[in-house]
Write an enzyme that holds these catalytic residues in place. Structure first.
Site, mmCIF file in Angstrom:
data_model
loop_
_atom_site.group_PDB
_atom_site.id
_atom_site.type_symbol
_atom_site.label_atom_id
_atom_site.label_comp_id
_atom_site.label_asym_id
_atom_site.label_seq_id
_atom_site.Cartn_x
_atom_site.Cartn_y
_atom_site.Cartn_z
ATOM 1 N N SER A 21 0.817 -1.208 0.000
ATOM 2 C CA SER A 21 0.000 0.000 0.000
ATOM 3 C C SER A 21 0.853 1.262 0.000
ATOM 4 O O SER A 21 1.894 1.318 0.661
ATOM 5 C CB SER A 21 -0.879 -0.015 1.249
ATOM 6 O OG SER A 21 -1.652 1.162 1.301
ATOM 7 N N GLY A 46 -3.707 3.696 1.019
ATOM 8 C CA GLY A 46 -4.405 3.836 2.295
ATOM 9 C C GLY A 46 -5.659 4.691 2.157
ATOM 10 O O GLY A 46 -5.588 5.797 1.629
ATOM 11 N N ASN A 69 9.341 8.857 4.085
ATOM 12 C CA ASN A 69 8.180 9.554 3.542
ATOM 13 C C ASN A 69 7.299 10.032 4.679
ATOM 14 O O ASN A 69 7.282 9.467 5.764
ATOM 15 C CB ASN A 69 7.376 8.669 2.575
ATOM 16 C CG ASN A 69 6.281 7.895 3.268
ATOM 17 O OD1 ASN A 69 5.189 8.416 3.519
ATOM 18 N ND2 ASN A 69 6.576 6.650 3.611
ATOM 19 N N VAL A 71 3.875 11.188 3.729
ATOM 20 C CA VAL A 71 2.726 11.537 2.867
ATOM 21 C C VAL A 71 1.503 11.838 3.722
ATOM 22 O O VAL A 71 0.793 12.823 3.485
ATOM 23 C CB VAL A 71 2.455 10.405 1.853
ATOM 24 C CG1 VAL A 71 1.161 10.668 1.081
ATOM 25 C CG2 VAL A 71 3.622 10.282 0.881
ATOM 26 N N GLY A 72 1.252 11.003 4.727
ATOM 27 C CA GLY A 72 0.146 11.266 5.637
ATOM 28 C C GLY A 72 -1.214 10.884 5.093
ATOM 29 O O GLY A 72 -2.206 11.596 5.276
ATOM 30 N N CYS A 130 0.436 3.419 10.599
ATOM 31 C CA CYS A 130 0.946 4.553 9.825
ATOM 32 C C CYS A 130 1.641 5.545 10.763
ATOM 33 O O CYS A 130 1.015 6.069 11.689
ATOM 34 C CB CYS A 130 -0.157 5.273 9.073
ATOM 35 S SG CYS A 130 0.486 6.715 8.174
ATOM 36 N N THR A 193 6.575 1.207 7.907
ATOM 37 C CA THR A 193 7.864 1.901 7.920
ATOM 38 C C THR A 193 8.384 2.120 9.346
ATOM 39 O O THR A 193 7.630 2.174 10.302
ATOM 40 C CB THR A 193 7.747 3.265 7.234
ATOM 41 O OG1 THR A 193 6.675 3.988 7.843
ATOM 42 C CG2 THR A 193 7.483 3.109 5.747
ATOM 43 N N GLY A 265 7.383 -2.909 -2.069
ATOM 44 C CA GLY A 265 6.993 -1.531 -1.791
ATOM 45 C C GLY A 265 7.833 -0.517 -2.545
ATOM 46 O O GLY A 265 7.649 -0.284 -3.741
#
Lengths: 303, 256
Positions: A21, A46, A69, A71-72, A130, A193, A265
């Site tokens: 993802s 996500g 990363n 990205v959020g 996350c 991560t 990934g």
């Protein structure tokens, strides 16, 4: 012919190669590069209950053998997914998982209930890991009671394959794995991560807008392998391994450590054909070692 | 447009000066159609600290010679490694990526293209296309000093070239937005690519004069084709990926 099929709890994948993802969009981004239907599964970006703009730029920092990363969870929300993106995925002949995330247990439950209605989505990947959102996300996945509660509530409304994605940012990942298994998870994927950061020495400022972010890529592979090995020994449900896989050898190492399937990934960004190369490489390995089935490799590490 | 991942052959390496070089690439097959403003993601081999590809603007496409040009500035280990390649070596590209410059909905009579440093790269390809369609182009190119002014002879083929340098070593002294041509000549469409402060100043000039203006942005990217969502810029439509929704944006869409 070798048998590449693997069983992940409630569903069977035609082969153990999946995409992770947040690295594979909705699959469509990769159509020019290879036939996405060849791989065992894809996990789409996500998805949250409501539209999220994600974090401010800069969101990315290159690191030795990897990247950070932040990205959020930028996405247009689950309703948009169901109405606009889901119809474009119907012709794909692969198992499509939706990775879902939330700020509260209620948001996870509502999102899962909407995905449950989509016939062509055989499973969700519950993202309780996350590191890039202020509320929810990883906070659910870093303690046994909160991880268990999220899985328990989602399980009530979601009947299909429930894969739970774990965070490596914990003291004992096996304990979290056991807690989610206890509440009815069908499978476990790991690792998300690793929390990290990058600094500009000259400007004395953080590189990322969020200061910290999630580290991925080959840099995390040894950590991921160790965690897959630990978790697969601790639980009875299938484990999906990921973390820095860039070629078939990496993937085979994860299978040997106990993963039933693997996810590609960050490598997708550098070589978008990595998933098919890994798939072909696994097949070659099995032929070379005169093995009939990929299941012979799973957990076959000789310690 | 279909994207390709291909190994192209380096037909020529041109070192412009200490900082800048041009890689000319060719292939046995006909190169695919590419549009001005698009870019390629370049794989850097044998550079341990370079993990990701490098996004590089398409500088020019010579369809007759089946050649793709990349103008590159050495800024770190990755671009340094690229500068050491030689004719005959191969280079792996994912291309063509991103959108293209566009014309306004009226026919512009005088077009201004403003570039700074290595940001001039996509303006050559776009200027060539505009000139081939009969448009009148003025290239306003700036740099810190004379050594940052690049490919002036190529630009002169497609229009008038005026330059500025911050140290006054060539052309008018100062920033591009200080150049006298902006006061003496009327333009009705503006395109710009270069350092962000320069593009913001050009965008402010265009907005003040109510001119159609597009800018080509550069952001750090992990993939270049819309999968990672790392290269966003803030727009009136929210966070958009520079790699797929850009790199070219009309200034009216940017929250500058």
């Amino acid at each position: 012919m070798v048998d590449l099929r693997v069983n992940l709890g409630k569903i069977q994948l035609k082969n153990p190669v999946m995409t992770a993802s947040g690295t594979f969009g909705y699959g469509t981004e990769y159509y020019d590069f290879f036939d996405v239907s060849r791989i065992g599964g894809i996990v789409v970006k996500g998805t949250t209950l409501r539209d999220r703009q994600g974090n401010a730029y800069p969101r990315m920092a290159e690191t030795p053998s990897g990247m950070l990363n932040a990205v959020g969870l930028q996405n247009k929300g689950v309703e948009y997914f169901a109405e606009n993106i889901y119809p474009t995925l119907l012709d794909l002949n692969t198992s499509i998982f939706v990775n879902i995330s939330g700020s509260t247990v209620e948001e996870y439950v509502e999102t899962a209930a909407i995905i449950n209605e989509l016939d062509h989505i055989p499973g969700i990947e519950l993202n309780i890991s996350c590191p890039n959102v202020k509320e929810g996300g990883m906070t659910f996945g870093t303690s046994c009671p909160s991880a268990a509660q999220a899985v328990k509530e989602v399980r009530r409304v979601y009947g299909k394959e429930l894969m739970v994605k774990l965070s490596p940012n914990v003291t004992s990942i096996s304990e979290i794995a056991k807690a989610v298994e206890g509440e009815g998870a069908d499978s476990i994927s790991l690792i998300n991560t690793l929390l990290g950061m990058a600094i500009h020495a000259e400007t004395r400022k953080p590189v990322l807008s969020t200061v910290t972010g999630g580290l991925s890529g080959p840099a995390v592979k040894p950590v991921a392998l160790r965690m897959v090995w630990e978790v697969s020994k601790s639980v009875g449900i299938p484990v999906v391994g990921m973390g820095g896989i860039i070629n078939a050898t990496d993937a085979i190492e994860f299978l040997l450590a106990g993963a039933t399937a693997i996810q590609i990934g960050t490598a997708n960004f550098i070589d978008p054909t990595t998933p098919v190369k890994v798939l072909e490489g696994i097949e070659d390995y099995l032929l070379r070692h005169k093995m009939n089935s990929v299941s012979e490799l799973i957990g076959a590490l000789e310690v | 447009m279909k994207k390709f991942m291909s190994d192209l052959l380096i037909s020529e390496m041109i070192r412009l000066n200490e900082q800048y070089f041009i890689i000319k690439l060719t292939a046995e097959d006909k190169l695919p159609e590419m549009l001005p403003g698009q870019f390629a993601e370049i794989k850097v081999e044998d550079s341990p600290s370079t993990f990701l590809r490098r996004p590089i603007s398409i500088n020019f496409v010579d369809y007759e010679r089946n050649e793709l040009w990349l103008l590159i500035q050495i800024v770190g280990a990755g671009t340094l490694k690229l500068s050491q390649l030689r004719a005959g070596d191969s280079l792996n590209l994912i291309y063509p990526l991103g959108n293209t410059f566009s014309l306004p909905d009226f026919k512009p009579s005088d077009i201004l293209l403003v570039g700074g440093g290595v940001g001039i790269a996509p303006l050559l390809f776009w200027g060539a296309k505009l000139a081939s369609e009969g448009y009148t182009c003025t290239f306003l190119l700036g740099g810190r000093s004379e050594s940052n002014l690049l490919m002036l002879d190529e630009f002169k083929r497609y229009g008038t070239v005026v330059v500025t340098t911050e140290d006054g070593s060539s052309g008018e002294k100062g920033y591009v937005t200080d150049h006298s041509i902006l006061k003496t000549k009327q333009f009705d469409a503006v395109y710009t690519c270069g350092p962000t402060p320069m593009m913001k100043a050009v965008a402010a000039y265009a907005a003040k004069n109510k001119l159609f203006c597009e800018v080509s942005l550069e952001n750090t990217m992990a993939c270049g084709f819309g999968a990672c969502l790392c290269c966003v810029t803030d727009t009136t439509d929210g966070h958009l990926c520079v790699c797929t929704e850009g790199p070219v944006f009309p200034i009216t869409k940017l929250k500058w």
